[in-house]
Design an enzyme around this catalytic site. Structure first.
Site, PDB file in Angstrom:
ATOM      1  CB  CYS A  25       0.552   6.130 -36.703  1.00 22.45           C
ATOM      2  SG  CYS A  25       0.251   5.254 -35.163  1.00 22.45           S
ATOM      3  CG  HIS A  68       3.450   9.312 -35.968  1.00 18.55           C
ATOM      4  ND1 HIS A  68       2.195   9.575 -35.490  1.00 18.55           N
ATOM      5  CD2 HIS A  68       3.784   8.066 -35.520  1.00 18.55           C
ATOM      6  CE1 HIS A  68       1.776   8.533 -34.784  1.00 18.55           C
ATOM      7  NE2 HIS A  68       2.726   7.610 -34.785  1.00 18.55           N
ATOM      8  CG  ASN A  96       1.377   7.095 -31.223  1.00 21.95           C
ATOM      9  OD1 ASN A  96       0.578   7.640 -31.995  1.00 21.95           O
ATOM     10  ND2 ASN A  96       2.106   6.057 -31.585  1.00 21.95           N
TER      11      ASN A  96
HETATM   12  N1  COA Z   1       8.844   1.660 -17.604  1.00 23.24           N
HETATM   13  C1  COA Z   1       9.976   1.145 -17.152  1.00 23.24           C
HETATM   14  N2  COA Z   1      10.692   0.236 -17.813  1.00 23.24           N
HETATM   15  C2  COA Z   1      10.226  -0.163 -18.999  1.00 23.24           C
HETATM   16  C3  COA Z   1       9.032   0.318 -19.531  1.00 23.24           C
HETATM   17  C4  COA Z   1       8.323   1.268 -18.787  1.00 23.24           C
HETATM   18  N3  COA Z   1       7.185   1.805 -19.221  1.00 23.24           N
HETATM   19  N4  COA Z   1       8.823  -0.259 -20.737  1.00 23.24           N
HETATM   20  C5  COA Z   1       9.846  -1.088 -20.935  1.00 23.24           C
HETATM   21  N5  COA Z   1      10.683  -1.050 -19.883  1.00 23.24           N
HETATM   22  C6  COA Z   1      11.906  -1.796 -19.680  1.00 23.24           C
HETATM   23  C7  COA Z   1      11.937  -3.063 -20.487  1.00 23.24           C
HETATM   24  O1  COA Z   1      11.259  -4.091 -19.794  1.00 23.24           O
HETATM   25  C8  COA Z   1      13.414  -3.312 -20.595  1.00 23.24           C
HETATM   26  O2  COA Z   1      13.853  -3.893 -19.387  1.00 23.24           O
HETATM   27  P1  COA Z   1      14.929  -5.072 -19.408  1.00 23.24           P
HETATM   28  O3  COA Z   1      16.144  -4.477 -20.042  1.00 23.24           O
HETATM   29  O4  COA Z   1      15.081  -5.411 -17.981  1.00 23.24           O
HETATM   30  O5  COA Z   1      14.305  -6.154 -20.233  1.00 23.24           O
HETATM   31  C9  COA Z   1      14.013  -1.905 -20.638  1.00 23.24           C
HETATM   32  O6  COA Z   1      12.987  -1.021 -20.144  1.00 23.24           O
HETATM   33  C10 COA Z   1      14.416  -1.452 -22.007  1.00 23.24           C
HETATM   34  O7  COA Z   1      13.366  -1.777 -22.878  1.00 23.24           O
HETATM   35  P2  COA Z   1      13.503  -1.502 -24.391  1.00 23.24           P
HETATM   36  O8  COA Z   1      12.353  -2.094 -25.106  1.00 23.24           O
HETATM   37  O9  COA Z   1      14.871  -1.836 -24.847  1.00 23.24           O
HETATM   38  O10 COA Z   1      13.364   0.104 -24.405  1.00 23.24           O
HETATM   39  P3  COA Z   1      13.519   1.058 -25.619  1.00 23.24           P
HETATM   40  O11 COA Z   1      14.614   2.008 -25.390  1.00 23.24           O
HETATM   41  O12 COA Z   1      13.482   0.333 -26.938  1.00 23.24           O
HETATM   42  O13 COA Z   1      12.160   1.894 -25.523  1.00 23.24           O
HETATM   43  C11 COA Z   1      10.008   2.029 -26.546  1.00 23.24           C
HETATM   44  C12 COA Z   1      10.926   1.235 -25.630  1.00 23.24           C
HETATM   45  C13 COA Z   1       8.708   1.299 -26.698  1.00 23.24           C
HETATM   46  C14 COA Z   1       9.765   3.382 -25.897  1.00 23.24           C
HETATM   47  C15 COA Z   1      10.710   2.222 -27.907  1.00 23.24           C
HETATM   48  O14 COA Z   1      11.173   0.989 -28.383  1.00 23.24           O
HETATM   49  C16 COA Z   1       9.798   2.832 -28.928  1.00 23.24           C
HETATM   50  O15 COA Z   1       9.357   3.943 -28.789  1.00 23.24           O
HETATM   51  N6  COA Z   1       9.545   2.115 -30.024  1.00 23.24           N
HETATM   52  C17 COA Z   1       8.694   2.614 -31.064  1.00 23.24           C
HETATM   53  C18 COA Z   1       7.274   2.503 -30.637  1.00 23.24           C
HETATM   54  C19 COA Z   1       6.371   3.280 -31.513  1.00 23.24           C
HETATM   55  O16 COA Z   1       6.679   4.363 -31.895  1.00 23.24           O
HETATM   56  N7  COA Z   1       5.221   2.708 -31.800  1.00 23.24           N
HETATM   57  C20 COA Z   1       4.220   3.326 -32.556  1.00 23.24           C
HETATM   58  C21 COA Z   1       4.631   3.480 -33.953  1.00 23.24           C
HETATM   59  S1  COA Z   1       3.368   4.245 -34.797  1.00 23.24           S
END
Ligand code: COA
Length: 329
Positions: free
Chosen positions: A116, A256, A286
């Site tokens: 990215c 980003h 993204n």
């Molecule tokens: N819909 C519903 N629930 C979801 C889900 C979705 N699409 N994706 C994950 N969950 C659930 C998980 O299973 C978890 O459930 P659990 O507590 O029962 O295990 C819960 O939501 C929380 O998941 P978690 O991973 O803690 O969420 P989060 O607040 O960290 O958000 C992301 C997840 C991926 C949105 C976040 O971590 C993120 O944006 N990370 C950076 C990713 C990124 O930018 N990548 C590219 C970089 S270039």
């Protein structure tokens, strides 16, 4: 004494595929909800390329726009760089496919892989080539189709990504110097947190790798989030320092577009007010290498930026890689 060669940004362009995939559409594919996706990421919808619409096609359409804006012909460029992690094929490069589509005669063309952060890395490479005096006009593209390497059964990742392309035409200049600074970084010790496991030489494609969905993005989202914020802040502060500008001089900050919560956290830590931060993640998701350049193009075309404004771009991606650049448009 020989005068330093500066870099002028001649024009920008962008392109997103027609097909829209909303959060409500995703509710029908995986166990998720519009409410969860909107609250956790800021994304409402994203664009998805057709099967017969490879990355080079998006790159082509964005480039045509950029050439129109720059008011030059494709054949006037003497180098083509495409930042992408979703090339049409392993080889030839997407830049060569783009060259063919644009009908540009034999000039160097190559891809650049920095996830990215690819477009910011590209700015740095284009700047260095122009300042060296070796090349005078460069087409720089950031283009990705992450939806083609997405696991549509994995709700942790499939809600995040979209497809798009942005292009910039840069030229040697003795009057202008529009790339005020670039700062890049990478740390390969994080390479196991965001990656595509199979299809490369580490894990060549087999029936098993396909069945195990190893040709799709794997990500440890929480860890990515944790590292992304401080690295983006660090990069943004370094690029600003190297540019000799102050935060007050920055008309628009273009981060980003990966997650609205990352954007808010970075803006807060840098101390820039949110009304100076460009956000279009709600409609794009993204789009990897294309995020900063498509956002910049939208900010220019919508009239939010005018000629002479100072803009800071900052990105973070798999690798991990990061980078920031202060530019004058
Ligand atoms: N819909 C519903 N629930 C979801 C889900 C979705 N699409 N994706 C994950 N969950 C659930 C998980 O299973 C978890 O459930 P659990 O507590 O029962 O295990 C819960 O939501 C929380 O998941 P978690 O991973 O803690 O969420 P989060 O607040 O960290 O958000 C992301 C997840 C991926 C949105 C976040 O971590 C993120 O944006 N990370 C950076 C990713 C990124 O930018 N990548 C590219 C970089 S270039």
């Amino acid at each position: 004494m020989k005068k330093k060669i500066g870099v002028k940004i001649l024009g920008t362009g962008s392109y997103f595929p027609e097909k829209v995939l909303t959060n409500l559409d995703l509710e029908k594919i995986v166990d998720t909800s519009d409410e969860w996706i909107s609250a956790r990421t800021g994304i409402k919808e994203r664009r998805v390329s057709e099967k017969n619409e490879p990355t080079s096609e998006l790159a082509f359409r964005a480039s045509v726009e950029a050439f129109k804006f720059a008011n030059i012909l494709p054949k006037q460029v003497d180098m083509i760089i495409v930042a992408t992690i979703t090339p049409d094929m392993f080889f030839p490069s997407t830049a060569c496919f783009l060259q063919r589509k644009l009908n540009i005669p034999s000039v160097p063309a190559f891809d650049l892989s920095a996830s990215c952060s690819g477009f910011i890395y590209g700015i740095s490479v284009a700047k260095a080539f122009i300042e060296s005096g070796l090349y005078k006009k460069i087409l720089l593209v950031g283009a990705d189709e992450l939806t083609k390497i997405t696991d549509w059964t994995d709700r942790n990742t499939c809600v995040l990504f979209g497809d798009g392309a942005g292009a910039m035409v840069l030229s040697a200049s003795h009057e202008n110097d529009d790339i005020l600074s670039v700062f890049l970084g990478a740390d390969g010790s994080y390479s196991n947190l965001l990656f595509l496991p199979a299809g490369g030489t580490f894990n060549p494609a087999t029936v098993d790798t396909v069945n195990e969905r190893l040709h799709t993005v794997k990500m440890y989202g929480k860890e990515v989030f944790r590292v992304a914020v401080p690295k983006m802040v660090f990069a943004a502060e370094k690029a600003l320092e190297f540019s000799g500008k102050k935060l007050e001089d920055v008309k628009l900050f273009i981060p980003h577009q990966a997650n609205m919560r990352i954007i808010m956290a970075v803006a807060k830590k840098i101390g820039i007010s949110i009304d100076k931060v460009f956000v279009n993640i709600h409609k794009t998701g993204n789009v990897s290498s294309a995020t900063t350049i498509t956002a910049l193009d939208e900010a220019i075309k919508s009239g939010r930026l005018k000629s002479g404004d100072i803009v800071e771009l900052v990105a973070f991606g798999g690798g991990f890689t990061w980078g920031a650049s202060v530019i004058r448009i």
